[in-house]
Design a protein around this motif. Structure first.
Motif, PDB file in Angstrom:
ATOM      1  N   VAL A   1       0.861  -1.187   0.000  1.00 15.98           N
ATOM      2  CA  VAL A   1       0.000   0.000   0.000  1.00 15.98           C
ATOM      3  C   VAL A   1       0.894   1.233   0.000  1.00 15.98           C
ATOM      4  N   LEU A   2       0.723   2.094  -1.019  1.00 14.62           N
ATOM      5  CA  LEU A   2       1.528   3.297  -1.148  1.00 14.62           C
ATOM      6  C   LEU A   2       0.623   4.523  -1.288  1.00 14.62           C
ATOM      7  N   PRO A   3       1.011   5.660  -0.703  1.00 12.71           N
ATOM      8  CA  PRO A   3       0.225   6.886  -0.899  1.00 12.71           C
ATOM      9  C   PRO A   3       0.347   7.376  -2.333  1.00 12.71           C
ATOM     10  N   SER A   4      -0.754   7.863  -2.882  1.00 13.74           N
ATOM     11  CA  SER A   4      -0.748   8.376  -4.242  1.00 13.74           C
ATOM     12  C   SER A   4      -0.004   9.698  -4.298  1.00 13.74           C
TER      13      SER A   4
ATOM     14  N   GLY B   1      -4.600  12.023  -0.446  1.00 14.20           N
ATOM     15  CA  GLY B   1      -5.537  11.255   0.370  1.00 14.20           C
ATOM     16  C   GLY B   1      -5.846   9.877  -0.179  1.00 14.20           C
ATOM     17  N   GLN B   2      -5.406   9.589  -1.391  1.00  9.59           N
ATOM     18  CA  GLN B   2      -5.627   8.282  -1.996  1.00  9.59           C
ATOM     19  C   GLN B   2      -4.416   7.373  -1.760  1.00  9.59           C
ATOM     20  N   PHE B   3      -4.667   6.057  -1.786  1.00 12.48           N
ATOM     21  CA  PHE B   3      -3.592   5.069  -1.655  1.00 12.48           C
ATOM     22  C   PHE B   3      -3.693   4.066  -2.799  1.00 12.48           C
ATOM     23  N   ILE B   4      -2.538   3.595  -3.259  1.00 15.22           N
ATOM     24  CA  ILE B   4      -2.461   2.569  -4.300  1.00 15.22           C
ATOM     25  C   ILE B   4      -2.254   1.224  -3.612  1.00 15.22           C
ATOM     26  N   ILE B   5      -3.106   0.239  -3.907  1.00 10.87           N
ATOM     27  CA  ILE B   5      -3.022  -1.100  -3.323  1.00 10.87           C
ATOM     28  C   ILE B   5      -2.569  -2.080  -4.402  1.00 10.87           C
ATOM     29  N   LYS B   6      -1.525  -2.849  -4.109  1.00 12.91           N
ATOM     30  CA  LYS B   6      -1.033  -3.885  -5.027  1.00 12.91           C
ATOM     31  C   LYS B   6      -1.060  -5.221  -4.293  1.00 12.91           C
ATOM     32  N   ASP B   7      -1.844  -6.136  -4.784  1.00 11.51           N
ATOM     33  CA  ASP B   7      -2.000  -7.473  -4.190  1.00 11.51           C
ATOM     34  C   ASP B   7      -1.451  -8.485  -5.198  1.00 11.51           C
TER      35      ASP B   7
ATOM     36  N   LEU C   1      -1.893 -10.596 -10.149  1.00 11.92           N
ATOM     37  CA  LEU C   1      -1.667  -9.236  -9.673  1.00 11.92           C
ATOM     38  C   LEU C   1      -2.953  -8.432  -9.757  1.00 11.92           C
ATOM     39  N   PHE C   2      -3.292  -7.746  -8.673  1.00  8.19           N
ATOM     40  CA  PHE C   2      -4.413  -6.800  -8.630  1.00  8.19           C
ATOM     41  C   PHE C   2      -3.874  -5.452  -8.177  1.00  8.19           C
ATOM     42  N   ILE C   3      -4.283  -4.389  -8.870  1.00  4.62           N
ATOM     43  CA  ILE C   3      -3.914  -3.025  -8.494  1.00  4.62           C
ATOM     44  C   ILE C   3      -5.177  -2.189  -8.431  1.00  4.62           C
ATOM     45  N   GLY C   4      -5.383  -1.508  -7.336  1.00  3.43           N
ATOM     46  CA  GLY C   4      -6.566  -0.667  -7.190  1.00  3.43           C
ATOM     47  C   GLY C   4      -6.291   0.511  -6.279  1.00  3.43           C
ATOM     48  N   GLY C   5      -7.319   1.337  -6.065  1.00  4.28           N
ATOM     49  CA  GLY C   5      -7.196   2.525  -5.234  1.00  4.28           C
ATOM     50  C   GLY C   5      -8.158   2.490  -4.064  1.00  4.28           C
ATOM     51  N   THR C   6      -7.922   3.350  -3.086  1.00  5.44           N
ATOM     52  CA  THR C   6      -8.785   3.442  -1.909  1.00  5.44           C
ATOM     53  C   THR C   6      -9.740   4.628  -2.044  1.00  5.44           C
TER      54      THR C   6
ATOM     55  N   SER D   1     -12.141   4.720  -5.071  1.00  7.40           N
ATOM     56  CA  SER D   1     -11.612   4.901  -6.423  1.00  7.40           C
ATOM     57  C   SER D   1     -12.174   3.849  -7.366  1.00  7.40           C
ATOM     58  N   GLN D   2     -12.495   4.267  -8.569  1.00  9.55           N
ATOM     59  CA  GLN D   2     -13.016   3.335  -9.579  1.00  9.55           C
ATOM     60  C   GLN D   2     -11.889   2.668 -10.377  1.00  9.55           C
ATOM     61  N   TYR D   3     -10.685   3.153 -10.193  1.00  8.40           N
ATOM     62  CA  TYR D   3      -9.586   2.613 -10.985  1.00  8.40           C
ATOM     63  C   TYR D   3      -9.120   1.276 -10.404  1.00  8.40           C
ATOM     64  N   ALA D   4      -9.087   0.244 -11.242  1.00  7.67           N
ATOM     65  CA  ALA D   4      -8.625  -1.070 -10.799  1.00  7.67           C
ATOM     66  C   ALA D   4      -8.201  -1.889 -12.009  1.00  7.67           C
ATOM     67  N   TRP D   5      -7.151  -2.699 -11.806  1.00  9.83           N
ATOM     68  CA  TRP D   5      -6.635  -3.572 -12.859  1.00  9.83           C
ATOM     69  C   TRP D   5      -6.311  -4.923 -12.259  1.00  9.83           C
ATOM     70  N   ALA D   6      -6.495  -5.985 -13.037  1.00  9.23           N
ATOM     71  CA  ALA D   6      -6.199  -7.330 -12.531  1.00  9.23           C
ATOM     72  C   ALA D   6      -5.797  -8.237 -13.685  1.00  9.23           C
TER      73      ALA D   6
END
Length: 261
Positions: free
Chosen positions: A121-124, A129-135, A174-179, A182-187
């Motif tokens: 989890v990284l701050p955007s 105020g947004q965070f980038i989540i990588k699973d 790999l999944f990448i999304g936002g907190t 956020s509507q942005y997400a990739w998998a």
């Protein structure tokens, strides 16, 4: 007088016999013939597999136009790189020997728990105020090798180097999304049997004419693969695209027992 002369005569004649007996030594035992390493052998191995595989997101599309430096820092870091699991397998090989030099070919197949996973989890840097989540998850349950061996015999021990072809299962998800809603997400994911190379070395010691024990290290590289991450249907800007690049490599440290036919 006669009795004394008789005793003296017996002693005089017996002394050389005793001296001759004392001078005779028992023959030295014959030296044991060195054990031959030539021929077929089979065995089992067990040890640890230390996975060094990674997956790296790769931004594309509008990411390269809108805030490309910030987006590269947000998404582009490598994930994974270290996990330890159990490995066990079987070995089959053949050796040729010329004096103390031994060359051979060996094949093995092994179970290997190479799974590793995590969440980063990284701050955007673009949206406050947004965070980038990588699973992510990197997986692999088995591998095999076909290798040449070249070694030198020291006493009962064969010291050897080895290298050749490697193959094995390798997969990534790999999944990448936002907190913050956020509507942005990739998998995306990828899994296949991959081919590569291996190199290492070890020491094998004979117990008797049939049995030997060994300790061995191998580095295995199964290469890399790339795959696209699918955009979420809710992404407001489909032009922001992400792919992923995986590199599959691991270390094997194991012990083994071989039987020679």
């Amino acid at each position: 007088m006669r009795f004394g002369l008789a005793i003296a005569a017996v002693m005089a004649t017996g002394a050389p016999v005793c001296a001759a007996d004392l001078s005779v030594k028992a023959p030295a035992p014959a030296a044991a013939a060195p054990l031959s390493w030539q021929g077929f052998y089979a065995g089992v191995t067990a040890g640890a597999v230390i996975d060094a595989s990674t997956v790296t997101p790769e931004i594309g599309g509008k990411f390269l136009v809108v805030n490309p430096v910030e987006h590269a820092l947000e998404y582009g870091s490598a994930l994974g790189g270290s996990s330890t699991g159990f490995s066990a397998g079987a070995t089959l090989g053949y050796n040729w020997q010329w004096n103390a030099v031994v060359a051979g070919i060996e094949a093995d197949f092994a179970y290997a728990d190479r799974s590793q996973s995590g969440i980063e989890v990284l701050p955007s840097l673009v949206n406050a105020g947004q965070f980038i989540i990588k699973d992510y998850a990197l997986t692999g349950d088995w591998f095999g090798t076909v290798r040449a061996r070249l070694g030198y015999v020291v006493g009962a021990t064969l010291l050897y180097a080895t290298g050749g072809l490697a193959f094995g299962e390798a997969g990534t998800s790999l999944f990448i999304g936002g907190t913050n809603g956020s509507q942005y997400a990739w998998a995306g994911s990828s899994s296949s049997t991959r081919w590569g190379w291996t190199a290492g070395g070890g020491a094998e010691t004979r117990i008797d004419a049939h049995w030997s024990v060994k300790a061995e290290y191998l580095y295995v590289d199964l290469g890399g693969s790339s795959f696209a991450l699918a955009n979420s249907p809710a992404n407001p800007v489909p032009g922001f695209t992400i792919a992923a690049s995986s590199d599959y490599a691991f270390n094997v440290v194991r012990a083994g027992v071989n039987y020679r036919f």
